[in-house]
Every structure is written in C-alpha cells, then in structure tokens.
Design an enzyme around this catalytic site. Sequence first.
Site, PDB file in Angstrom:
ATOM      1  N   GLU A  45     -62.925  -8.408 -31.573  1.00 16.65           N
ATOM      2  CA  GLU A  45     -61.467  -8.558 -31.646  1.00 16.65           C
ATOM      3  C   GLU A  45     -60.882  -9.423 -30.527  1.00 16.65           C
ATOM      4  O   GLU A  45     -60.149  -8.926 -29.660  1.00 16.65           O
ATOM      5  CB  GLU A  45     -60.793  -7.178 -31.640  1.00 16.65           C
ATOM      6  N   ARG A 102     -73.310   0.542 -34.667  1.00 17.22           N
ATOM      7  CA  ARG A 102     -72.712  -0.577 -33.943  1.00 17.22           C
ATOM      8  C   ARG A 102     -72.238  -0.076 -32.590  1.00 17.22           C
ATOM      9  O   ARG A 102     -71.370   0.797 -32.510  1.00 17.22           O
ATOM     10  CB  ARG A 102     -71.549  -1.153 -34.765  1.00 17.22           C
ATOM     11  N   ASN A 132     -62.633  -6.197 -38.889  1.00 16.65           N
ATOM     12  CA  ASN A 132     -62.064  -4.879 -38.582  1.00 16.65           C
ATOM     13  C   ASN A 132     -60.705  -4.782 -39.259  1.00 16.65           C
ATOM     14  O   ASN A 132     -59.850  -5.660 -39.059  1.00 16.65           O
ATOM     15  CB  ASN A 132     -61.875  -4.698 -37.068  1.00 16.65           C
ATOM     16  N   GLU A 170     -65.290  -2.333 -38.571  1.00 15.64           N
ATOM     17  CA  GLU A 170     -64.486  -1.166 -38.179  1.00 15.64           C
ATOM     18  C   GLU A 170     -63.473  -0.879 -39.260  1.00 15.64           C
ATOM     19  O   GLU A 170     -62.840  -1.801 -39.794  1.00 15.64           O
ATOM     20  CB  GLU A 170     -63.698  -1.406 -36.879  1.00 15.64           C
ATOM     21  N   HIS A 230     -66.962  -5.936 -25.756  1.00 17.14           N
ATOM     22  CA  HIS A 230     -65.912  -5.094 -26.332  1.00 17.14           C
ATOM     23  C   HIS A 230     -64.983  -4.684 -25.177  1.00 17.14           C
ATOM     24  O   HIS A 230     -64.858  -3.525 -24.837  1.00 17.14           O
ATOM     25  CB  HIS A 230     -66.527  -3.885 -27.033  1.00 17.14           C
ATOM     26  N   TYR A 239     -57.489  -2.025 -40.222  1.00 16.62           N
ATOM     27  CA  TYR A 239     -56.867  -0.697 -40.115  1.00 16.62           C
ATOM     28  C   TYR A 239     -55.617  -0.578 -40.981  1.00 16.62           C
ATOM     29  O   TYR A 239     -55.378   0.445 -41.591  1.00 16.62           O
ATOM     30  CB  TYR A 239     -56.509  -0.394 -38.653  1.00 16.62           C
TER      31      TYR A 239
HETATM   32  O1  IFM Z   1     -60.572   1.955 -30.652  1.00 17.20           O
HETATM   33  C1  IFM Z   1     -60.314   0.674 -31.108  1.00 17.20           C
HETATM   34  C2  IFM Z   1     -61.536  -0.209 -30.943  1.00 17.20           C
HETATM   35  O2  IFM Z   1     -61.964  -0.255 -29.631  1.00 17.20           O
HETATM   36  C3  IFM Z   1     -61.230  -1.614 -31.387  1.00 17.20           C
HETATM   37  N1  IFM Z   1     -60.639  -1.635 -32.695  1.00 17.20           N
HETATM   38  C4  IFM Z   1     -59.545  -0.749 -32.957  1.00 17.20           C
HETATM   39  C5  IFM Z   1     -59.910   0.666 -32.552  1.00 17.20           C
HETATM   40  C6  IFM Z   1     -58.741   1.625 -32.832  1.00 17.20           C
HETATM   41  O3  IFM Z   1     -57.617   1.236 -32.130  1.00 17.20           O
END
Ligand code: IFM
Length: 460
Positions: free
Chosen positions: A185, A96, A311, A371, A140, A313
């Site tokens: 995002e 990606r 995505n 992500e 992006h 985290y």
């Molecule tokens: O590095 C970023 C990415 O560009 C977008 N999503 C979160 C990642 C980590 O912060």
Amino acid sequence: MFISGQSHKEYYKKAKQTMNHRLTFPSSFVWGVATSSYQIEGATTKDGRGPSIWDTFCATPGKISDQTNGAIACDHYHLWEQDLDLIQSLGFKAYRFSVAWPRILPTGTSTVNQKGLDFYDRLVDGLLERDIQPFCTLYHWDLPQTLEDQGGWVSREVVEAFVQYADIVTRRLGDRVTAYATLNEPWCSAYLGYTQGEHAPGYTDTAMGLQAAHHLLLAHGAALPVMRANAPNAQHGIVVNLTPMYPHSDSAEDVALAQQINGFVNRWYLDPLFLGNYPEEAWEAYGEHVPQTQDGDLAIMSAPLDFLGVNYYSRGLVAYDESEPWPHAQHIKLEDAEYTDMGWEVFPEGLTNLLVQIHNDYILPPIYITENGAAYPDELNDDQVHDQARTHYYETHLQAVQNAMQQGVDVRGYFAWSLMDNFEWAFGYTKRFGIVYVDYETQARIPKDSAKWFKELLKT
Ligand code: IFM
C-alpha cells in the site's frame, strides 16, 4: 475504479438476492491469511532490532488513539510456532507476512543483523514444514528511523537503501518464498505518512507525500531485478490498496470529483506501474506539488510484474462541496448502508467493479486479493466470538471476487485480513480485524466464528 450509475437502493436489493449463491473457486486458488511485522511481532528491542518510524510515532503524544504501541503486540516474535500451527489448523495454505526492515538492517543500511534474518528463515521453514506457502512483503511501513532521519521516503537516497535491503532478504530466503511483494500500500506510506499525517512519520505536506510516492515506486522498480536474480523461481510483485470512487449523484460536479480523486488515489499508482506514466489530469491538478523525477524513472517503475496484489476494504462515495478544502470533497455516509467499526461502508460490489475495471484499463499480471476484511467490536464470551457480521462480510466479498472471475478477471488467490487481532496503527488495539481473537493480557488466541466458517469452507 471510477464508477457511476447505480442507486444505493438498487445495490442493496441486488446484494441480498445474490447472498445465497455458492462459493466455487478453482482447486488451484490460493487461500491465505495476512499480517504485518509491526502489527503482530512485538519484541521491538529484541535481538538487535533497530527503531522504526512507528516506534517513534507511537512515542509521540496524541498520535495513537489508545496511547499504545507495537512493543508487545501479539508477541508473535516468540509465539510464531503456535501461530503457524493455528494457520495450519484452520486449513489455510498460504500466509502473507512482512519482514521488519529494522530487524535486518537496524540503521537502515550497511550492518546486517543476522539474528533478524534468522527469525524469518525459521518462519519460512516453519511454513513449508506445515505445507503453507510463504507470501513475503518486504515493506509494510516500518522504515528504520535512521533512514527517516536522513529524509525518509522523501529523499532519493532511500531507493538505494531499499534495493540493498531487498537484496539481503531475498538472497537469504530465496526461492523458498512463493511470492515477494516489494511494498504494501504505497498510497498509505506516502499519503497518510507524509501528506495527511495520520501515520508515521506524520508530516502534513502534499509535495512531500507525492515525492515519497515517487520514491516508493522507484524503489519498488529498482529492487525487482535484484530480487529476480536472487529468487528466480519466486513470483515478484507489489501490493496496492485500491478504493473505487463513486459520485454521490449524477451531477457534473460529483462525477468530475470522483474521477479526480480516482486519479489521486488509484491511478497515481497504477498508471506508473502499468502504463509507465503519471495520470495527466492528476499531475495538472497537483500543480506545484508534483514530484521531482529523473529521466528513466518511469521505465524503472513500470518493470514487468508476476502478480498484482490488491487490497480492498470499501469504496469512496463523494459529493462536491465548495465549503470543503481542495479538492472540495464531502465523504458521504448513507443512512441505509452498513458500516464496519472503522466507519467503512460494507460494499462488496465495489470489489467486483474495481477488478473488472482495472482488468479493462490495464494489461495486468494475475491478481491476488492480498487483503480484505473488516473490524467489528467483538465480544468474547465463554471462549466464543460470534462475529456474524464479519463472516457475512467475507462471504459477500468472496462472492464479489467470484463474480469478477466469471467476467474474465484472473484472480489467483485471496488473503483474509487478518489472521488475528493486532495493532491497528493510529487506532492502537481498539479495532479488531482478526478472524482469531487475541486476549492481549494472556496472549491467548481464540478462533472466532468467522475462522470456523473459513475452516469449513476450505474443507470443501
Ligand atoms: O491493518 C491494515 C494493514 O496494515 C494495511 N491494510 C489495511 C489494514 C486495515 O486498516
């Protein structure tokens, strides 16, 4: 996305118990790594690329913690072939990447820079030659500076500009690309860029952020028919970052706050995309700051998608605190929790809960985890990086994906963020997210233990 009812102790006990379960995914499951243009390419003035909002932002004192920029980054613009070899050698079957809008249209609209298109043309062919599926994100975050000078995402004219850009890229790359995502995002582009100011272009205005969010989703929806016409066999979708919100306690205030923030962060994007309207409570709460819209906008924004990129985290854990500015949220850090170098809690169960919840709340297309990953302060010794914490992060999050799939969620693939260490926006090069270590002095790429772990996993 708004989740309550399990104590932290219970969670950690359960997480430890599930640790040794085997990872088993369908053979069709797509395994990939992800990057983005500004974070890795460098060569920001090469071959006719125009300036982006991130070049401008980085040149503004005080914006980037180590005063760096993406001018060289991982020099991927020159080292792309060896980077594709690296992806192949690790066994990943998908990559990606994102296209830099200012490489294609240096001033945002009209004049096309063929050299920019040629770069991505070669990249896509290089991926296919190596049997790696290209997953292309159109935006992006590197908006051409000229467009920002005309109002950026706050101005409705940006929608037309994005459609033109999407048309040019998809016409050239066509069906050679497996999947196109319009945006990465949009919450980050809108909120961090225009409301909170930590990202380019750095405004701090709630109304601007909400107007930007509206135009981002409108641009996404308006571009889709053009993209489909140019690449009828590709999949077309969008990538959103979702943060499940948890109340710190069962108090009515904490529960209501978590629900409210869920409306601002997650539903503000998912409801327009999949229900064709904004979440009512969040709209009310924003009062005079709500965006200007036109009849038909939401119908455009909610055009059918072939996939949703998620995505993930971490989660949000919030407590109501009157002394904090509106919406009076205190972001809680727990003593007994693990945190990454970004200060983000390691909370894999949040990914399962999130996926199950959106699966229940909306009628969704298939999902890719586009992500997921973690920054840690890696140390390079004798050409080795023993990043056990990162491997553990991946293992537990993959288990979380598997758990969601067992509960009926249609997840088709997983992309680790990131292939290699890179420019982490306002944190510059101080945060390392890669499964491959980058020595920025020599541009050497050194697979970390987590990359070797993936390689073993993918063999099976
Ligand atoms: O590095 C970023 C990415 O560009 C977008 N999503 C979160 C990642 C980590 O912060």
